[in-house]
Design an enzyme around this catalytic site. Structure first.
Site, PDB file in Angstrom:
ATOM      1  CG  HIS A 195       0.195  -4.538   5.573  1.00 16.30           C
ATOM      2  ND1 HIS A 195       0.941  -3.408   5.780  1.00 16.30           N
ATOM      3  CD2 HIS A 195      -0.291  -4.457   4.321  1.00 16.30           C
ATOM      4  CE1 HIS A 195       0.921  -2.680   4.676  1.00 16.30           C
ATOM      5  NE2 HIS A 195       0.190  -3.296   3.779  1.00 16.30           N
ATOM      6  NE  ARG A 302      -1.916  -6.363   0.627  1.00 16.14           N
ATOM      7  CZ  ARG A 302      -3.254  -6.320   0.772  1.00 16.14           C
ATOM      8  NH1 ARG A 302      -3.961  -7.418   0.774  1.00 16.14           N
ATOM      9  NH2 ARG A 302      -3.853  -5.149   0.922  1.00 16.14           N
ATOM     10  NE  ARG A 338       1.442  -4.886  -3.543  1.00 18.00           N
ATOM     11  CZ  ARG A 338       0.824  -4.501  -2.422  1.00 18.00           C
ATOM     12  NH1 ARG A 338       0.028  -3.446  -2.447  1.00 18.00           N
ATOM     13  NH2 ARG A 338       0.995  -5.148  -1.301  1.00 18.00           N
ATOM     14  CD  GLU A 436      -0.201   1.532  -2.748  1.00 20.42           C
ATOM     15  OE1 GLU A 436      -0.733   0.957  -1.797  1.00 20.42           O
ATOM     16  OE2 GLU A 436       0.921   1.221  -3.198  1.00 20.42           O
ATOM     17  CG  ASN A 459      -5.735  -0.736   2.485  1.00 22.83           C
ATOM     18  OD1 ASN A 459      -6.920  -0.450   2.478  1.00 22.83           O
ATOM     19  ND2 ASN A 459      -5.288  -1.937   2.208  1.00 22.83           N
ATOM     20  CG  ASP A 460      -0.199   2.306   1.651  1.00 28.39           C
ATOM     21  OD1 ASP A 460       0.140   2.579   2.816  1.00 28.39           O
ATOM     22  OD2 ASP A 460       0.100   1.246   1.088  1.00 28.39           O
ATOM     23  NE  ARG A 470      -1.567   0.090   5.790  1.00 30.37           N
ATOM     24  CZ  ARG A 470      -1.591  -0.442   4.576  1.00 30.37           C
ATOM     25  NH1 ARG A 470      -1.114   0.239   3.542  1.00 30.37           N
ATOM     26  NH2 ARG A 470      -2.075  -1.620   4.347  1.00 30.37           N
ATOM     27  CB  CYS A 507      -6.575  -3.765  -4.988  1.00 31.76           C
ATOM     28  SG  CYS A 507      -5.091  -2.755  -5.014  1.00 31.76           S
TER      29      CYS A 507
HETATM   30  C1  PEP Z   1      -3.438  -0.364  -0.303  1.00 29.28           C
HETATM   31  O1  PEP Z   1      -2.560   0.370   0.152  1.00 29.28           O
HETATM   32  O2  PEP Z   1      -4.627  -0.024  -0.376  1.00 29.28           O
HETATM   33  C2  PEP Z   1      -3.089  -1.721  -0.773  1.00 29.28           C
HETATM   34  C3  PEP Z   1      -3.973  -2.483  -1.369  1.00 29.28           C
HETATM   35  O3  PEP Z   1      -1.827  -2.151  -0.531  1.00 29.28           O
HETATM   36  P1  PEP Z   1      -1.316  -2.681   0.897  1.00 29.28           P
HETATM   37  O4  PEP Z   1      -2.485  -2.761   1.803  1.00 29.28           O
HETATM   38  O5  PEP Z   1      -0.675  -4.002   0.651  1.00 29.28           O
HETATM   39  O6  PEP Z   1      -0.335  -1.620   1.284  1.00 29.28           O
HETATM   40 MG    MG Z   2      -0.513  -0.160  -0.170  1.00 28.56          MG
END
Ligand code: PEP
Ligand code: MG
Length: 575
Positions: A195, A302, A338, A436, A459-460, A470, A507
């Site tokens: 993040h 977020r 979210r 995710e 991302n997740d 990650r 996203c």
């Molecule tokens: C993701 O996981 O792709 C996402 C958009 O959420 P975050 O990066 O806040 O976990």
């Molecule tokens: Mg995420």
């Protein structure tokens, strides 16, 4: 002395400035006495910590390009020699054995003794070597401590226009540093999808990660160039080199300025396919960037960032005011709020959770279902804000239908409470889930059938599909959205939405990466949400694409299990 160090670039751009080492003071030195049978294991622990420090320093040495002057290598060699010296290797081990004290304390005793010796030297140069002793000892002390030694934002001094070098940074640190006007970031740990890295991109702060041992070869006030395009940090006072980099910086600025012409143009392909380009935001102030980015709304707010860097959580009223102000500022553009995604690397106090596997633990919706005091006020605040404009409610990290139904029941209850209290809200507020977790992607059709929309959080999704943390730079190399398994899960989710007649957005960071724009378009994605700073870049590609030319290559990519072939096909697709 010029030299450069390589790192993994997680946020593009060039910064020129002076170094600020993010000092967190010397690591704490606990003191305790060991039982007889724990003495030898403690000596071994100490020895492992020294080895680990040597390995880190050696890896820095390995990153020095052959063209660099020899003094930088000599500097690191000195520290490596010190680590190999009996003064630092053997003496503390003997102290542990003779006194039964813990490793940190034995090391501290030896550090103090050595520092005293150096301080009494007449030669000013040799006197400065005491700093080297402290440096090296701190390295071992940190190795003795857990690697999850998160930083606290309290340590952050003021550092406008500085290039900040730290072991690691939490998102909370990053926000504070941004407010202090820093020019770039470099960390020893961390990965491209942490993040912190996402924040750096969204704040347009050039950043390198994974530069192990950086704090041992850089000094405060060193003049440096951080090149986020090529992933290197150049330490130099060379006027000509600085001039060249300033020119490159200007070129970057011109490129961004040239994209500006697209701001008010629609995101539409040459054959007329319309695409929604929305922005991800972390804080209410981020919506100021929307207009400049030509974004048509917010595809991901977020909200957990409202909870960070403070000692008390925001209550329902405070949240309501914030959400309402964002809805109103958007003047009719859609807002996807979210629900809280706290846990793992996003925590209220900036300290990383100490459970065994925070990313697999009580995070996001799991934490909310576990703690109604967190969830209910937020739901009430979101619902109440929905009176003021188009709001969608999105739930992160959903992994099972049981969870989904639990969430829906709670939303129903909160709505009922609001009705009884005479408080207004949008009765038909769209409720959606993030995809995710592989289990959600595999059941996407069932999720889609019970929801109003889905949004793929790559991302997740990559993290959980590949079973890699990650934020762990040691497994970064596996973090690839083009992995065939990840692509299939994305495709499944998009297809499920189509079959169920429910829109599917994306996203995660993949949506904002121009290398993937055509692939995603070809897979059927029509709603992209990304860092505002990427919107115009992605729009540029969309406007140069004929969607009718995509299916053939996209189909080949999706049916390939060979990573090299996929890369090759993607290059063709983007040609
Ligand atoms: C993701 O996981 O792709 C996402 C958009 O959420 P975050 O990066 O806040 O976990
Ligand atoms: Mg995420």
């Amino acid at each position: 002395m010029n030299f450069s160090i390589a790192g993994l670039s997680v946020s593009q751009g060039i910064a020129i400035g002076r170094i600020s080492l993010l000092e967190r003071g010397s690591p704490d030195v606990p003191s305790y006495t060991l039982a007889e049978d724990l003495i030898e294991p403690e000596v071994e622990r100490f020895s492992r910590a020294v080895d680990k420090t040597v390995a880190q320093l050696s890896s820095v040495r390995d990153r020095i390009p052959a063209s660099a002057p020899t003094d930088i290598a000599a500097f690191i060699d000195t520290h490596l020699l010190m680590l190999d010296d009996s003064a630092l290797r053997k003496v503390p081990a003997e102290t542990i054995r003779s006194t039964g004290c813990n490793a940190e304390w034995a090391l501290k005793l030896q550090r103090d003794a050595l520092v005293n010796v150096f301080e009494e030297m007449d030669d000013p140069y040799l006197r400065t070597r005491k700093d080297d002793v402290i440096h090296v000892v701190n390295g071992i002390l940190r190795s003795l401590q857990s690697p999850e030694d998160g930083s606290s934002h309290d340590d952050v001094p003021v550092m406008s226009n500085r290039i900040v070098v730290a072991d690691d940074l939490t998102p909370a640190d990053t926000i504070l540093l941004h407010h202090q006007g820093i020019a770039a970031l470099l960390t020893e740990y961390g990965g491209p999808l942490s993040h912190t890295a996402i924040l750096a991109r969204s704040l347009r702060i050039p950043m390198l990660v994974g530069v192990h041992g950086a704090r041992q070869c850089l000094r405060n006030n060193d003049q440096v160039i951080l090149d986020g395009h090529f992933g290197q940090l150049v330490v130099t006072e060379d006027a000509e080199m600085l001039r060249q980099y300033r020119e490159l910086q200007l070129k970057d600025q011109r490129h961004f300025a040239s994209l500006d012409r697209l701001r008010d143009e629609p995101a539409v392909t040459t054959d007329g396919v319309e695409v929604q380009l929305q922005a991800n935001i972390e804080l209410p102030g981020d919506i100021e960037m929307l207009e400049q980015a030509g974004a048509t709304g917010v595809g991901l707010f977020r909200t957990e960032f409202l909870f960070m860097n403070r000692s008390q959580m925001p209550d329902e009223e405070e949240q309501f005011e914030v959400y309402r102000s964002v809805v109103k500022a958007l003047q009719g553009k859609p807002l996807t709020l979210r629900t809280l995604d706290l846990g793992a690397d996003k925590t209220v106090d900036g300290e990383v959770a100490s459970t065994t596997n925070p990313a697999l633990g009580l995070r996001a919706i799991r934490l909310c279902l576990h703690d109604p005091d967190l969830f209910y006020p937020q739901l009430r605040a979101i619902l109440r804000a929905s009176v003021y404009g188009p709001v969608r409610l999105m739930v992160p990290m959903m992994s099972s239908l049981v969870e989904l139904r639990q969430v829906q029941r709670i939303i129903g209850m909160v709505k009922q409470e609001l009705r009884q209290a005479g408080k207004g809200f949008d009765e038909h507020i769209p409720v959606g889930a993030m995809i995710e977790v592989p289990s959600a992607a595999l059941q996407a059709y069932h999720f889609a059938s019970e929801l109003d929309f889905l949004s793929i959080g790559t991302n997740d999704l990559v993290q959980y599909t590949m079973a890699i943390d990650r934020v762990d730079d040691e497994v970064n190399y596996l973090y690839d959205p083009l992995n065939p398994a990840v692509l299939r899960l994305i495709f499944l989710s998009l297809r499920a939405g189509k079959r169920a007649g429910v829109p599917v957005a994306m996203c995660g960071e993949m949506a904002g990466d121009r290398r993937f724009t055509r692939l995603l378009l070809g897979m059927g994605l029509r709603e992209f949400s990304m860092q505002a700073t990427s919107c115009l870049d992605v729009k540029d590609i969309i406007r140069q694409t004929d969607s009718r030319t995509l299916p053939r290559l996209v189909k080949q990519i999706l049916s390939s299990a060979d990573q090299d072939e996929i890369d090759h096909l993607l290059t063709q697709l983007n040609a």
